[in-house]
Design a protein around this motif. Sequence first.
Motif, PDB file in Angstrom:
ATOM      1  N   ARG A   1      86.724 -56.463  45.475  1.00 44.00           N
ATOM      2  CA  ARG A   1      85.951 -56.906  44.311  1.00 44.00           C
ATOM      3  C   ARG A   1      84.841 -55.900  44.106  1.00 44.00           C
ATOM      4  NH1 ARG A   1      86.900 -62.758  44.853  1.00 44.00           N
ATOM      5  NH2 ARG A   1      89.044 -62.700  44.317  1.00 44.00           N
TER       6      ARG A   1
ATOM      7  N   GLU B   1      86.117 -53.417  41.741  1.00 44.12           N
ATOM      8  CA  GLU B   1      86.268 -53.821  40.411  1.00 44.12           C
ATOM      9  C   GLU B   1      85.096 -53.993  39.764  1.00 44.12           C
ATOM     10  OE1 GLU B   1      89.239 -57.292  39.574  1.00 44.12           O
ATOM     11  OE2 GLU B   1      90.032 -56.348  41.008  1.00 44.12           O
TER      12      GLU B   1
ATOM     13  N   MET C   1      83.836 -51.802  36.699  1.00 46.79           N
ATOM     14  CA  MET C   1      83.306 -52.108  35.274  1.00 46.79           C
ATOM     15  C   MET C   1      82.148 -51.348  34.685  1.00 46.79           C
ATOM     16  SD  MET C   1      83.192 -56.093  34.160  1.00 46.79           S
ATOM     17  CE  MET C   1      85.235 -56.480  34.339  1.00 46.79           C
TER      18      MET C   1
ATOM     19  N   ASN D   1      82.648 -48.264  33.729  1.00 49.41           N
ATOM     20  CA  ASN D   1      83.308 -48.037  32.607  1.00 49.41           C
ATOM     21  C   ASN D   1      82.473 -48.167  31.365  1.00 49.41           C
ATOM     22  OD1 ASN D   1      85.963 -47.308  32.933  1.00 49.41           O
ATOM     23  ND2 ASN D   1      86.382 -49.066  33.779  1.00 49.41           N
ATOM     24  N   ILE D   2      81.422 -49.121  31.495  1.00 49.84           N
ATOM     25  CA  ILE D   2      80.657 -49.521  30.443  1.00 49.84           C
ATOM     26  C   ILE D   2      79.376 -48.338  30.185  1.00 49.84           C
ATOM     27  CG2 ILE D   2      78.584 -50.912  30.073  1.00 49.84           C
ATOM     28  CD1 ILE D   2      80.068 -53.221  31.287  1.00 49.84           C
TER      29      ILE D   2
ATOM     30  N   LEU E   1      80.021 -45.327  30.788  1.00 49.72           N
ATOM     31  CA  LEU E   1      80.929 -44.324  30.346  1.00 49.72           C
ATOM     32  C   LEU E   1      80.970 -44.465  28.769  1.00 49.72           C
ATOM     33  CD1 LEU E   1      82.339 -42.149  31.629  1.00 49.72           C
ATOM     34  CD2 LEU E   1      84.298 -43.405  31.430  1.00 49.72           C
ATOM     35  N   VAL E   2      81.027 -45.680  28.303  1.00 42.11           N
ATOM     36  CA  VAL E   2      81.627 -45.927  26.873  1.00 42.11           C
ATOM     37  C   VAL E   2      80.158 -45.976  25.913  1.00 42.11           C
ATOM     38  CG1 VAL E   2      82.764 -47.402  24.986  1.00 42.11           C
ATOM     39  CG2 VAL E   2      83.756 -46.765  27.175  1.00 42.11           C
ATOM     40  N   ILE E   3      79.226 -46.424  26.522  1.00 44.41           N
ATOM     41  CA  ILE E   3      77.840 -46.490  25.787  1.00 44.41           C
ATOM     42  C   ILE E   3      77.427 -45.080  25.401  1.00 44.41           C
ATOM     43  CG2 ILE E   3      75.495 -47.024  25.979  1.00 44.41           C
ATOM     44  CD1 ILE E   3      75.856 -49.305  27.384  1.00 44.41           C
ATOM     45  N   PRO E   4      76.942 -44.998  23.943  1.00 41.90           N
ATOM     46  CA  PRO E   4      76.864 -43.600  23.728  1.00 41.90           C
ATOM     47  C   PRO E   4      75.404 -43.350  24.554  1.00 41.90           C
ATOM     48  CG  PRO E   4      77.274 -44.931  21.758  1.00 41.90           C
ATOM     49  CD  PRO E   4      77.367 -45.830  23.091  1.00 41.90           C
TER      50      PRO E   4
ATOM     51  N   ALA F   1      72.123 -43.103  22.586  1.00 40.85           N
ATOM     52  CA  ALA F   1      71.104 -44.310  21.818  1.00 40.85           C
ATOM     53  C   ALA F   1      70.007 -44.755  23.193  1.00 40.85           C
ATOM     54  CB  ALA F   1      72.321 -45.338  21.748  1.00 40.85           C
ATOM     55  N   VAL F   2      70.819 -44.754  24.267  1.00 41.72           N
ATOM     56  CA  VAL F   2      69.824 -45.225  25.510  1.00 41.72           C
ATOM     57  C   VAL F   2      68.805 -44.369  25.579  1.00 41.72           C
ATOM     58  CG1 VAL F   2      69.525 -45.874  27.675  1.00 41.72           C
ATOM     59  CG2 VAL F   2      71.902 -46.064  26.509  1.00 41.72           C
TER      60      VAL F   2
ATOM     61  N   TRP G   1      81.696 -40.206  35.234  1.00 40.79           N
ATOM     62  CA  TRP G   1      82.763 -39.320  35.598  1.00 40.79           C
ATOM     63  C   TRP G   1      82.737 -38.821  37.144  1.00 40.79           C
ATOM     64  CZ3 TRP G   1      83.179 -34.668  37.561  1.00 40.79           C
ATOM     65  CH2 TRP G   1      82.104 -33.641  37.291  1.00 40.79           C
TER      66      TRP G   1
ATOM     67  N   ARG H   1      83.801 -41.651  39.351  1.00 39.45           N
ATOM     68  CA  ARG H   1      85.166 -41.871  39.247  1.00 39.45           C
ATOM     69  C   ARG H   1      85.933 -41.031  40.171  1.00 39.45           C
ATOM     70  NH1 ARG H   1      88.343 -42.854  33.474  1.00 39.45           N
ATOM     71  NH2 ARG H   1      87.319 -44.781  33.033  1.00 39.45           N
TER      72      ARG H   1
END
Lengths: 328, 315, 299, 330
Positions: free
Chosen positions: C124, C127, C131, C134-135, C137-140, C143-144, C171, C174
């Motif tokens: 868990r 997991e 998550m 991944n979040i 990673l994807v948020i540009p 912007a932040v 990354w 990961r």
Amino acid sequence: MLRLDHVSKSFGLGAFGSRSFLAVDDVSLRVAPGEVVSLIGESGSGKSTIGKMILRLLPVSSGSITFQGEDVSTHTGKALKAYYRRVQGVFQDPFSSYNPIFTVDHALDLVRREYLGDLSGQEWRRRLTSVLETVSINAGEVLGKYPHQLSGGQLQRLLIARALMLDLRFLVADEIISMLDASTRIDVLNLLGDLKTRGLGILFITHDLSLGNYISDRTVILRHGAVVEMGATGLVFGNPCHPYTRALLSAVPQLHARWGAAPEQQAPPVPGGSAPGRQAPGTPGATTTAVPPAGLVATVERSRTAPGRRAALVEIEDDHFVAPTGNG
Amino acid sequence: MSVQVKDLKVYYRTLRGDVRALDGASFTIADGEIMGLAGESGCGKSTLGRSLIAIDGRMRYVGGSVSLDGAALPLDDQAAMARHRFTAVSLVPQYAMSAMNPTRKIGKLVTDLLRSRGIAPDTVLGEFRRRLELVGLSTDVLARYPIELSGGMKQRVVMVISTLLDPSLLVADEITSALDVSTQKAVAEAVVEFRDRGFVASTIVITHDLSILVQMADSIMIMYAGKPVERASTDAVVSSSRHPYTRLLLSSLPEVGVRYEEHRLSGIAGRPPSLLNPPPGCRFRDRCPLAFAKCAEEPPFVEVAPGHSAACWKA
Amino acid sequence: MTDANLMTVPDAAADPARRKRSEALYFAVRNPKLIVGGTVLVALLLLAIVGPYLTDNPPNDYVGPKASPPSGDYWFGTTTFGQDVFSQFVHGLRTTFVVGVLGGGIAALIGMAVGFTAGYRGGRVDEFLNMVTNIVLVIPTLAVLLVVSAYLKARGVLVEGLFVGFTSWPWAARAIRAQTFSLTARDFVDLARLSGLRTRRIIFREIAPNMSSYLVMTWILLFGGSILIAATLDFIGLGPTNGTSLGLMMNNAVLWSALQLGMWWWFIPPGLGITAVVGGLYIMNVGLDEVFNPRLREL
Amino acid sequence: MRRYFTRKFLIYLLTFFFAVSIDWAIPRFMPGDPVQSMLSRAALHPESATAMYDYYSNSFGLDVPIWRQYLNFWGSLLQGDLGTSVWLYPQPVSSVIANAIPYTLALMLPAILLSWWAGNSFGAFAARRKWLDNTALPFAYILNSMPYMWLGILLAWLLGSVLDIFPLSGGYGYGLQPEWSLEFIGSLLKHWFLPFASLFLVGFGGWAIGMRNLIIYELESDYSHYLTALGAPQRLIRRYAFRNAMLPQVTGLALQIGVIVAGALVTEIVFSYPGLGNLILQAINNEDYFLLQGAFLFIIIGVLIANFVIDMVYVLVDPRTRTGMRGATS
């Protein structure tokens, strides 16, 4: 001394453990002091999972593991540490059992720091010398070396020595000689035999029937996580009753008999090589039982009628139990 | 005399110098013969097998010759050697579990391979399917990815692929050591069957497991520290071996029925010598119970009985 | 079991530790990539340290003639306003190193914390961390960064380094997770547990040292990446509000039409500086990879 | 397989939620008052300023409690309403952005895809070919180490300023009106080329290096050795290695997309290219936070869509994810 009562292990699969896979299914067995019990099964039979549960490297899903009268399946922290003082394990791959960046002394140092910190240097050395003698290791040849400089046999002996430095009562020997050369494996096996005369209980996990037969007093044959036959080694090997046991025995290559000539030849209905999900004992997947391959899951689930509700073993003669056929 | 190997030497390059992994091997294998090649780790058996197929950058061809049906193999010319692979010499590798491209369906893989060798796939695919069925596999596997097969299945698919063009020599390298007993048996029997049906002429089976060789090999060659020490028919090796190493090796193997309490076996003390700079004379000398002064001289590998060779002064 | 062990096993004579280390060293001193990259990097580092003492001109003061090309007085020329480009360059180089070390360091720390925990714990925890990774990673990240950096009116190099670090770790996490995962499956980790070691100790004393070369390489890549991200931020005006940086120099050069005016000495040095530092790092990294990874070595 | 999709979907949903929330926060938590700053530029009478303030606050929706503003934001977002630009008042943000989007896409999509394709092909070709490995790859390293804007500046200076082949800035020539004429399209292409080339080159270097290393690993893998043992020509072995090495590169594209987008934005700034990047710069300089918010929203959605597409492509190209044996990248 060590008892497993109705021990099962299921692994969660799928998102957030929505599905589960039963790796060990209601296994009960016991090992007495001074006894070697061999746990024999093919890959995916759950034999290593049982070893890991005894060593508390994996939690038990249900059932209990009792050692010297205390239930150890829920031990944590101090109690667990005290348990490890008496119960230890040695694994299949000697080269992976040592941290490659340290000399082999590191394995001993860990034990010393965690358990024998109060020993003076001199006492420690005296104890080490005598233990190394027990496992027939020449200290000068081995200590201070890196794992890759030693032979598999030396490394496995040293791991046994590491366990013996503690107040060892019980040893889980998980395929400890399957990666060794033929010329040295028998000596390590004999060492286990010597240890049992000192009152140690040993669970000898193997896929090699002739090795199990050689060393053990009692034998447990495991298939798909469940016991199919168990009892005194002489009885199980001399009078195999379960078809699976027979099939296994008939497939064992012998030095002085060819397969075709063996009398048991009429019973080769093992699903041969086509048993899916089978993995090489040497591959990492087989030792890290964490996530079983999906192919395996499929068949196992199919082959099980009602997991956890399997019929009890039948005692067909004194100390010889067989699972009713059609059960495994 | 289908396969003839003469004084083959192949070394490994390391920073500290050459490791003499294969230091002079001479033997012949007849047509239709399955020769087992056994010994401890580092005895050179895999190096021998590998050098018959492809000598890679880490290996160095030092000397010796191999001829197949009378024609010499260009061992030191990898480009020329490529033409003989698959058709004349072929390999079932010990890494059969990962030998097939994981992202290509097996059927496609075979078609690609055949095309690349200039063979029209249609001419052999029928035979490929028949052989798959022969080893107990459905032809569905052609449409599957390797990852969808079990270990035993992969092992057999690789065996069928490797022997598809009926090679004169097949090298089977540790093909059973990763398998369970029952799968082991199926694979071993397939090797014999392939020979019986004439799919392969001569076979070398490399393994550390002598008892599996007894089940499938016609003759056995035992290697020690880079050299062959004994070569004879399987029965002769098992029942009347001449080399002390072979005898010690055999006596250290437990069999079903042999029990620790009743009959205590023992291993061979010591370790093989370093092949970086091997000592002169017999390389087994240090571990040999029969060693005597003459062993400081290297014993020749000679015939000690009809069809039975050994490299020992006392053989 | 096979001849693969052959090169390592049957040699009891050679000195253990020395051999392994000397092997790495043998390849290290013979690896041109490592040497070239390292030399460039060290030279620039020295320049960043010593450079500011070579000039009396404060980087942002209007000290000289306007828009003059490189000369004996102003080695790299001056800007439209008469600022000394050399002074700006060496100070900017300092900033670049600081941001790189800091951003790379923080990213490496977070990446290690997340990667080790996820890889060792699994299940868990893994997991959940996956998550989160991944979040992020994807948020540009731009912007932040924009929100946060605009929020703080006065921003320094340290703050910038922190921001960059906080957004560039995924990354690395990961990669470290994958490494940890494979090491955790090794038996010596189980034996350490059987020796009564606690989780933290197992991670830091048993697992981490095994991947030290990998961690160093990860850090180097994060180092270089941070420098590039910081340059981007500087360039759109979100960099440090005080002091100077190479990105800011480029920003000013473009803003004040250095391109159209042909003032190449204004925009060439900062970009070249960044390229050289990052390039040095990357090339060094490849060299290290070849040293530690026998498969990549040329035979 | 379904597990893979569920998980991916959940992550994208969560990411979208977080990203939009951050985006919402941009104008609210920025220092300074956007309405105030807009009014101050208009230099009105104090009393009319107060009235105007109330009017604008109301029209920007800033006069309700913060949680209400948040909900309203989501509500209008789902209707495609992004508010009004302060800088270009009273143009709606959505139309300002809609004008810029085509430029950004025309720049970014070809640059990303072509550099990925060309870089990978070149890297695969260079691997284990000593002469290329020693000559071309160092350039790839240097390209990959360049800040996007600097390469842009260099190209603009050399090809634009010094050699005067390409225009230095803008999306099309001065004095031209957007229309479907050859002259206009020609001008578009001329202006497009340099920013495209600088984006392309940096990406090219990175992919080439990555591919080269991956190919070396693949060529050392068991299946390559088996093919060699069966006498397969190098051509086939390399083809297989290339196909397999492409898989991590697909994932790599997803990992890189955020960085590439940021690079594209600064490149636009260098060339004053009329895309989102320039819009963002203007928005920052003019404290037009609603425009900023809108621009970022588009970037967020764009990056999410790109990632999602790449994830789906990955499932299509890697049989291992399809057979459900592995969770792959998730």
